[in-house]
Design a protein around this motif. Structure first.
Motif, PDB file in Angstrom:
ATOM      1  N   GLN A 146       0.929  -1.268  -0.055  1.00 20.09           N
ATOM      2  CA  GLN A 146       0.068   0.102   0.037  1.00 20.09           C
ATOM      3  C   GLN A 146       0.813   1.171   0.080  1.00 20.09           C
ATOM      4  O   GLN A 146       0.588   2.355  -0.515  1.00 20.09           O
ATOM      5  N   LEU A 147       2.129   1.171   0.739  1.00 20.93           N
ATOM      6  CA  LEU A 147       3.042   2.384   0.629  1.00 20.93           C
ATOM      7  C   LEU A 147       3.302   2.559  -0.725  1.00 20.93           C
ATOM      8  O   LEU A 147       3.368   4.101  -0.939  1.00 20.93           O
ATOM      9  N   ALA A 148       3.501   1.842  -1.407  1.00 14.96           N
ATOM     10  CA  ALA A 148       4.039   2.037  -2.916  1.00 14.96           C
ATOM     11  C   ALA A 148       2.964   2.795  -3.778  1.00 14.96           C
ATOM     12  O   ALA A 148       2.829   3.753  -4.560  1.00 14.96           O
ATOM     13  N   GLN A 149       1.679   2.308  -3.483  1.00 21.99           N
ATOM     14  CA  GLN A 149       0.477   2.956  -4.301  1.00 21.99           C
ATOM     15  C   GLN A 149       0.150   4.455  -3.564  1.00 21.99           C
ATOM     16  O   GLN A 149       0.033   5.106  -4.526  1.00 21.99           O
ATOM     17  N   ILE A 150       0.254   4.537  -2.490  1.00 24.99           N
ATOM     18  CA  ILE A 150       0.068   5.886  -1.915  1.00 24.99           C
ATOM     19  C   ILE A 150       1.109   7.011  -2.463  1.00 24.99           C
ATOM     20  O   ILE A 150       0.751   8.122  -2.496  1.00 24.99           O
ATOM     21  N   GLN A 151       2.496   6.380  -2.307  1.00 25.81           N
ATOM     22  CA  GLN A 151       3.286   7.205  -2.664  1.00 25.81           C
ATOM     23  C   GLN A 151       3.720   7.417  -4.108  1.00 25.81           C
ATOM     24  O   GLN A 151       4.977   8.097  -4.567  1.00 25.81           O
ATOM     25  N   ASP A 152       2.779   6.673  -4.894  1.00 26.91           N
ATOM     26  CA  ASP A 152       3.192   6.949  -6.350  1.00 26.91           C
ATOM     27  C   ASP A 152       4.595   6.236  -6.759  1.00 26.91           C
ATOM     28  O   ASP A 152       5.153   6.866  -7.478  1.00 26.91           O
ATOM     29  N   MET A 153       5.041   5.084  -6.188  1.00 25.20           N
ATOM     30  CA  MET A 153       6.063   4.685  -6.222  1.00 25.20           C
ATOM     31  C   MET A 153       6.573   3.748  -7.413  1.00 25.20           C
ATOM     32  O   MET A 153       5.795   2.514  -7.008  1.00 25.20           O
ATOM     33  N   THR A 154       7.322   3.829  -8.014  1.00 20.11           N
ATOM     34  CA  THR A 154       7.637   2.519  -9.025  1.00 20.11           C
ATOM     35  C   THR A 154       8.123   1.458  -8.091  1.00 20.11           C
ATOM     36  O   THR A 154       9.104   1.404  -7.103  1.00 20.11           O
TER      37      THR A 154
END
Length: 346
Positions: A288-296
Motif C-alpha cells: 500500500q505504501l508504494a501505491q500511496i506514494q506513487d512509487m515505482t
C-alpha cells in the motif's frame, strides 16, 4: 432451549450414533441416502460435530501452523494469512499463526514440535529451514510447505517469487532510462536467519556488473549491526545522508522493500532532492505504501502466495500427487512517478 446432541440426531435420523459421526465427518462408508438423512436431521436440530470429537476419531486436528518471520501485522505476513484463510477455512481447517524474529525463538519452537503435535501441516514463510528444523520434522508425518523461502531443502512443496529476477528487472529499468550510477539500500534483517529478501542485494550487484557498471559507479549500503536498535526512519536518514555525500552521487536507487523505500523517498524530498529528475527510486513488493506514494516498484502478491501454498497443503494432506510441487511466480515491474530519465544530474 437445550443444545442438541449426537443422540438427538441419531434418533431423528433413525440411525446409530456411530453412523451420525461417520456421516458428518464425510467418511465413505455411509450410504448416500443415509448421509442425506443424517445431514437433514443435523440441519433441523442445528447440530454440528465438534472439531475435538472429529479429531479424536480421525487422528487429524484440522489445524495448519502458519509460521512467519517478523510481526503478524506486517503487510506480507497478514496478506499471506488472508490468502490461507480464504482456501483453508472453507475446507474446515483452522490456521494457527505463529512468528519468530530470531534463531533463538525458532529453536524454542522446534523443541516443542515432536511432543506437542497439534497441527496437521506447517506453512513456513521467507527464511531458510536449517538442519535442526528439518531434523525435528523428519520424524513427523507432516507436510511442510514453504512460501518465498531462499531454498527448498526440507520442503515437500513451495511457492515463491524469484527475488533475483525481480531485482534484475529493477536494475534493467534504471539502465534503460540512462542512469550511469546506481545504489542499493537494504532493509534491517536480523543477522542470524537467512531470508529470501537477502537475495535482492545479490541480484542488484550481479545484474549491474552484467550490464557493464563498474564498482566505482555502484553504491551498496553497508549493513550495520546497530540498525537492529534504530527505527526505520532513522536508518533511512542515515542512508540518504550517505547517498548525498558520495563523491559520485547515484541517480538511480533500488531499495530492498517498499517499506524502506517509502522512508527513503520522504527523506529525499525533505532534503529537496527532486524525484525522479535528480534521483530515481524503485521499491520492491508493491504494497500500500508504494501505491500511496506513487512509487515505482516490483510487484508480488502475497495473498495469492498464501492461497497457492494452502492448495498445496490440501493436496498433500489428501495424498494427491503434485504435478508441480515447487512453483515460481513471476514478478512484474510497476511504473509510477519515482522513475524517469535523469534530466538533472547536479
Amino acid at each position: 432451549m437445550a443444545r442438541s446432541t449426537i443422540q438427538d440426531v441419531a434418533r431423528l435420523a433413525g440411525v446409530s450414533e456411530a453412523t451420525v459421526s461417520r456421516a458428518l465427518r464425510g467418511l465413505s462408508n455411509v450410504a448416500p441416502a443415509t448421509r442425506e438423512r443424517v445431514e437433514a436431521a443435523a440441519a433441523e436440530l442445528r447440530f454440528t460435530l465438534s472439531k475435538s470429537a472429529s479429531s479424536l476419531a480421525s487422528g487429524k486436528t484440522h489445524r495448519i501452523l502458519l509460521l512467519v518471520s517478523g510481526g503478524l501485522n506486517n503487510w506480507f505476513n497478514s496478506s499471506v494469512l488472508q490468502g490461507a484463510i480464504e482456501i483453508l477455512s472453507p475446507e474446515g481447517y483452522d490456521i494457527v499463526p505463529s512468528f519468530v524474529t530470531n534463531r533463538a525463538e525458532l529453536s524454542r519452537l522446534i523443541e516443542t514440535l515432536p511432543s506437542n503435535r497439534d497441527v496437521d501441516a506447517i506453512i513456513v514463510t521467507s527464511f531458510t529451514l536449517d538442519a535442526a528444523f528439518r531434523a525435528a520434522l523428519a520424524s513427523l508425518d507432516m507436510p511442510l510447505v514453504g512460501i518465498n523461502n531462499p531454498d527448498i531443502d526440507g520442503l515437500n512443496a513451495s511457492v515463491r517469487i524469484d527475488d533475483l529476477e525481480g531485482m534484475r528487472q529493477a536494475v534493467q529499468l534504471l539502465h534503460s532510462l540512462g542512469h550511469e550510477r546506481l545504489a542499493y539500500i537494504g532493509n534491517l534483517i536480523p543477522p542470524d536467519l537467512d531470508y529470501s529478501t537477502d537475495l535482492r542485494g545479490e541480484g542488484f550487484h550481479k545484474t549491474a556488473l552484467e550490464l557493464g557498471y563498474d564498482e566505482g559507479n555502484l553504491y551498496i549500503s553497508p549493513p550495520e549491526e546497530a540498525n537492529q536498535f534504530r527505527p526505520t526512519p532513522e536508518i533511512a536518514r542515515r542512508n540518504v545522508a550517505a547517498l548525498l555525500a558520495a563523491p559520485q552521487r547515484p541517480t538511480g536507487v533500488c531499495v530492498q522493500t517498499d517499506e524502506m523505500a517509502a522512508h527513503i523517498l520522504n527523506e529525499l524530498r525533505r532534503q529537496h532532492v527532486r524525484v525522479p529528475e535528480q534521483m530515481s527510486l524503485i521499491g520492491f513488493d508493491d504494497n500500500q505504501l508504494a501505491q500511496i506514494q506513487d512509487m515505482t516498484t516490483i510487484h508480488q502478491d502475497p495473498v495469492m502466495l498464501g492461497r497457492e501454498a494452502s492448495r498445496l497443503v490440501l493436496d498433500l494432506l489428501r495424498g494427491k500427487p503434485l504435478d508441480e510441487p515447487h512453483i515460481i511466480v513471476p514478478t512484474t515491474p510497476v511504473l509510477r512517478g519515482t522513475t524517469g530519465v535523469p534530466t538533472d544530474r547536479n
